[in-house]
Design a protein around this motif. Structure first.
Motif, PDB file in Angstrom:
ATOM      1  N   GLU A 121       0.849  -1.222   0.033  1.00 37.89           N
ATOM      2  CA  GLU A 121       0.154  -0.004   0.047  1.00 37.89           C
ATOM      3  C   GLU A 121       0.919   1.238   0.025  1.00 37.89           C
ATOM      4  O   GLU A 121       2.049   1.082   0.171  1.00 37.89           O
ATOM      5  CB  GLU A 121      -0.939  -0.082   1.325  1.00 37.89           C
ATOM      6  CG  GLU A 121      -0.052  -0.105   2.297  1.00 37.89           C
ATOM      7  CD  GLU A 121      -0.979  -0.425   3.851  1.00 37.89           C
ATOM      8  OE1 GLU A 121      -1.771   0.447   4.103  1.00 37.89           O
ATOM      9  OE2 GLU A 121      -0.668  -1.279   4.483  1.00 37.89           O
ATOM     10  N   GLU A 122       0.214   2.284  -0.146  1.00 41.48           N
ATOM     11  CA  GLU A 122       0.973   3.646  -0.255  1.00 41.48           C
ATOM     12  C   GLU A 122       1.351   4.053   1.337  1.00 41.48           C
ATOM     13  O   GLU A 122       0.314   4.270   2.068  1.00 41.48           O
ATOM     14  CB  GLU A 122       0.230   4.817  -0.812  1.00 41.48           C
ATOM     15  CG  GLU A 122      -0.104   4.428  -2.223  1.00 41.48           C
ATOM     16  CD  GLU A 122       0.975   4.781  -3.153  1.00 41.48           C
ATOM     17  OE1 GLU A 122       2.233   5.385  -2.944  1.00 41.48           O
ATOM     18  OE2 GLU A 122       1.110   4.383  -4.183  1.00 41.48           O
ATOM     19  N   SER A 158       3.045   6.439   4.106  1.00 44.54           N
ATOM     20  CA  SER A 158       3.887   7.832   4.319  1.00 44.54           C
ATOM     21  C   SER A 158       4.885   7.437   5.413  1.00 44.54           C
ATOM     22  O   SER A 158       4.629   6.966   6.844  1.00 44.54           O
ATOM     23  CB  SER A 158       3.021   8.878   4.884  1.00 44.54           C
ATOM     24  OG  SER A 158       3.726   9.912   5.766  1.00 44.54           O
ATOM     25  N   VAL A 171       6.273   9.075   0.274  1.00 46.24           N
ATOM     26  CA  VAL A 171       5.410   8.130   0.490  1.00 46.24           C
ATOM     27  C   VAL A 171       5.576   7.005  -0.430  1.00 46.24           C
ATOM     28  O   VAL A 171       6.048   7.193  -1.795  1.00 46.24           O
ATOM     29  CB  VAL A 171       3.854   8.673   0.152  1.00 46.24           C
ATOM     30  CG1 VAL A 171       2.745   7.636  -0.067  1.00 46.24           C
ATOM     31  CG2 VAL A 171       3.421   9.722   0.948  1.00 46.24           C
ATOM     32  N   TYR A 228       5.286   2.827  -1.878  1.00 43.65           N
ATOM     33  CA  TYR A 228       4.444   1.605  -2.037  1.00 43.65           C
ATOM     34  C   TYR A 228       5.282   0.398  -1.464  1.00 43.65           C
ATOM     35  O   TYR A 228       6.215   0.070  -1.994  1.00 43.65           O
ATOM     36  CB  TYR A 228       4.481   1.380  -3.616  1.00 43.65           C
ATOM     37  CG  TYR A 228       3.225   0.492  -3.966  1.00 43.65           C
ATOM     38  CD1 TYR A 228       1.888   0.679  -3.634  1.00 43.65           C
ATOM     39  CD2 TYR A 228       3.515  -0.746  -4.826  1.00 43.65           C
ATOM     40  CE1 TYR A 228       1.053  -0.367  -3.944  1.00 43.65           C
ATOM     41  CE2 TYR A 228       2.522  -1.754  -5.130  1.00 43.65           C
ATOM     42  CZ  TYR A 228       1.262  -1.385  -4.611  1.00 43.65           C
ATOM     43  OH  TYR A 228       0.312  -2.372  -4.963  1.00 43.65           O
TER      44      TYR A 228
END
Ligand code: ADP
Length: 479
Positions: free
Chosen positions: A329-330, A332, A363, A365
Motif C-alpha cells: 500500500e502507499e 507515508s 510516500v 508503495y
C-alpha cells in the motif's frame, strides 16, 4: 609479322619485352645490351630470344624490320637509319612514350593482381568467420532458432534438436508458435519484441516432440537485413528446468522450515512463560525461604527464560516474513517514523537520544508492517549501540534515485569494524557479550529479508568507534 630488335635491356627493355612477345604482329628476334647483367637478358633467355652486345653485327646477319632503341642514345638510331634505309627505327621520345605506356599498364596490372589477391584473402577470411559463427551457433548447447516475418522457423540448431527432440527438416517452415506450451506467452513475447526490439531472459515453457514441458530462459531479438528492415527473429533459449525444479524444492523446504520454526517456537512459548512466571512467584512470594545463592540462581533462570522469549519472538517474526505477506500500500514514511518515535519514547528519553529527520520523507508503495519493522530495528539499534557519555544522535533521510528510494539511518555510536559488515546480517551474529548489550542477533536478518522481499538491498558504512550509517534501497515499482 614484324621482326623487331630491342636495343637496351635495362628497365625499359625488360618492361617492353614480355608485352611485345604477347603481340601476334611482332616477333622479337634479338635483345642487345652492352651490360651482360641487364635484367632484360634474363627475360630474353627465358623466352628463348637471342641476346648480344653487338647490334651492328646482329643487323648484318639478320633481317630486321623495326629497331627499338631504348638506350636513350640517339646516335645509335641515327647510325642505323643512315646505314639501313629499310629498317624502321623507334627511339628517343617515341620509345620513351611507348615505354611509359607499357610500364603504366604493367603497374595497373600489378595493382589489379594485388587487388584480386586481397579480395580473395578477404573472401577466405569472410567465409572462415561465417563458418566459425555458424559452427558456434550449430554446436551451442543452447536452443537457437530463427524465424521469418511469418513466424515460421528458418534455422534450428543442434542444441534445439537435442533439447526439443525434433529433427531440423521436420520443423523448418513450421510456425514457431507450435513449440510453445502456452501460446499466449508467445504472443506476449512478440508484443514486447515489437515494442522494445528485444526481450531479455524471459522465462517461459516449451513443449518437446514427445510432449515433455521444459522451462527456458529466452533472449530474442529482431533480425534485420542490410537496409534495416525486419526479416524475422533470432532467439536463444537456455534450459532452466533443473534450476526451476530446485527453486520450487527450495521454496517448499523453506516453507516447511518456516512452518517448523513457527510451530516449535509457538509450542516453546507456553513452558517458557511458566518458567518465567513461577520463578517470578518464587522470588516475590517466597524470597524469605530462599537463601542468597538460591535467589541469584532464580534470577538467572528468569533472565534466561526472558532472553529465550525474545529469541522466540524474533524467530517467529523471521518465520512470518516467508509465510505471511501483507498487501502493498502507499505508506507515508514520515507518519511511520512518528509512530516509531512514539513506541520507543521510553528508550529515547532514557538515553536522551536526538532523532533528526532530514528533509521530506516520501510516500512509498510497500508492505507497511514490514517497513515499520525495518525502521524500528535500525533505529532501536542506533539507540542501543551507543558510546558511554556521548549523547546519541540519529539522522534519518532519503534520496530520490529515479527508479528507487535510498534511505539511511546514521548514528554516532560504537561503530562496526569492516570485517563484520556482511556478517551482522546473518542470523544470531552479535559482536558483543549479552552483559554489554542485550539482543538476539536476529534483528538485522529480519531487516535484510524484508528489504529483499521488496526487491531492494541493504549495506552499511562504518568504522569501529566512528558511528554507523545503514543504507537501504526500495525500488519505486515493486513487481
Ligand atoms: P541485536 O541487536 O539483537 O544484537 P541485530 O541483528 O539487530 O541483533 O544486530 C546484530 C549485531 O550488529 C549487533 O549485535 C551489533 O553487534 C551490531 N550492530 C547492529 N546495529 C548496530 C549499530 N547501529 N551500531 C553498532 N553495532 C550495531
Amino acid at each position: 609479322m614484324k621482326k623487331v630488335l630491342l636495343i637496351g635491356a635495362g628497365k625499359g627493355g625488360s618492361a617492353l619485352l614480355p608485352v611485345l612477345c604477347e603481340d601476334k604482329e611482332v616477333e622479337v628476334i634479338g635483345v642487345v645490351d652492352i651490360n651482360p647483367a641487364a635484367p632484360g637478358f634474363k627475360i630474353a633467355d627465358e623466352l628463348g630470344i637471342p641476346t648480344t652486345s653487338n647490334y651492328k653485327d646482329f643487323l648484318e646477319k639478320n633481317h630486321v624490320d623495326v629497331v627499338l632503341n631504348l638506350t636513350g642514345n640517339p646516335s645509335i638510331s641515327d647510325e642505323i637509319k643512315e646505314k639501313r634505309g629499310g629498317t624502321e627505327v623507334l627511339g628517343g621520345l617515341s620509345a620513351k612514350i611507348m615505354w611509359n605506356l607499357v610500364s603504366e599498364r604493367k603497374r595497373r596490372e600489378e595493382e589489379k593482381t594485388k587487388l584480386a589477391e586481397d579480395l580473395e584473402r578477404l573472401n577466405i577470411a569472410l567465409t572462415e568467420s561465417k563458418e566459425y559463427l555458424e559452427n558456434i551457433l550449430e554446436h551451442s548447447a543452447d536452443i537457437i532458432i530463427t524465424t521469418d516475418t511469418n513466424r515460421n522457423i528458418t534455422m534450428f540448431n543442434r542444441g534445439a534438436e537435442n533439447m526439443l527432440g525434433y529433427k531440423r527438416d521436420e520443423v523448418i517452415g513450421m510456425p514457431a508458435d507450435r513449440l510453445y506450451y502456452d501460446k499466449s506467452d508467445r504472443q506476449k513475447i512478440l508484443e514486447i519484441l515489437k515494442r522494445d526490439g528485444s526481450v531479455l531472459n524471459y522465462e517461459t515453457k516449451l513443449k518437446t516432440k514427445d510432449g515433455r514441458i521444459i522451462d527456458i530462459s529466452l533472449t530474442i531479438s529482431q533480425l534485420k537485413d542490410n537496409a534495416g528492415s525486419v526479416i524475422g527473429t533470432v532467439g536463444i533459449s537456455k534450459d532452466i528446468t533443473k534450476r526451476k525444479e530446485m527453486e520450487t524444492k527450495l521454496k517448499e523446504t523453506n516453507q516447511e522450515l518456516n512452518n517448523f520454526v513457527y510451530t516449535v517456537s509457538h509450542d516453546l512459548k507456553a513452558p517458557l512463560r511458566a518458567i518465567d512466571g513461577f520463578s517470578g512467584f518464587l522470588l516475590e512470594d517466597h524470597a524469605d525461604k530462599i537463601n542468597d545463592d538460591g535467589r541469584l540462581y532464580l534470577k538467572r533462570i528468569r533472565g534466561g527464560a526472558q532472553h529465550m522469549q525474545s529469541l522466540i519472538n524474533d524467530l517467529l517474526e523471521l518465520s512470518k516474513i516467508g509465510r505471511i505477506s501483507n498487501p502493498f500500500e502507499e505508506v507515508s514514511i514520515s507518519e511511520l517514523l512518528e509512530q516509531i518515535k512514539e513506541e520507543f519514547q521510553f528508550q529515547i528519553k532514557e538515553k536522551n537520544a536526538k532523532i533528526e529527520i532530514n528533509g521530506n520523507m516520501p510516500v512509498i508503495y510497500c508492505d507497511k508492517i514490514r517497513i515499520y519493522q525495518v525502521f524500528s530495528n535500525l533505529i532501536t539499534n542506533a539507540i542501543k549501540f551507543t558510546k558511554k557519555g556521548v549523547t546519541p544522535e540519529i539522522k534519518i533521510g532519503c534520496e530520490d534515485r529515479d527508479s528507487y528510494w535510498e534511505f539511511y539511518v546514521k548514528d554516532n555510536g560504537i561503530g562496526i569494524a569492516k570485517e563484520y559488515h556482511k556478517r551482522i546480517f546473518e542470523i544470531f551474529q552479535r559482536l558483543h557479550k549479552p552483559e554489554e548489550f542485550e539482543g538476539t542477533g536476529i534483528g538485522l536478518t529480519i531487516v535484510k529479508r524484508i528489504i529483499e522481499l521488496h526487491k531492494g538491498g541493504i549495506w552499511l558504512e562504518s568504522e569501529e568507534g566512528k558511528g554507523s550509517s545503514f543504507f537501504f534501497i526500495i525500488p519505486k515499482k515493486v513487481t
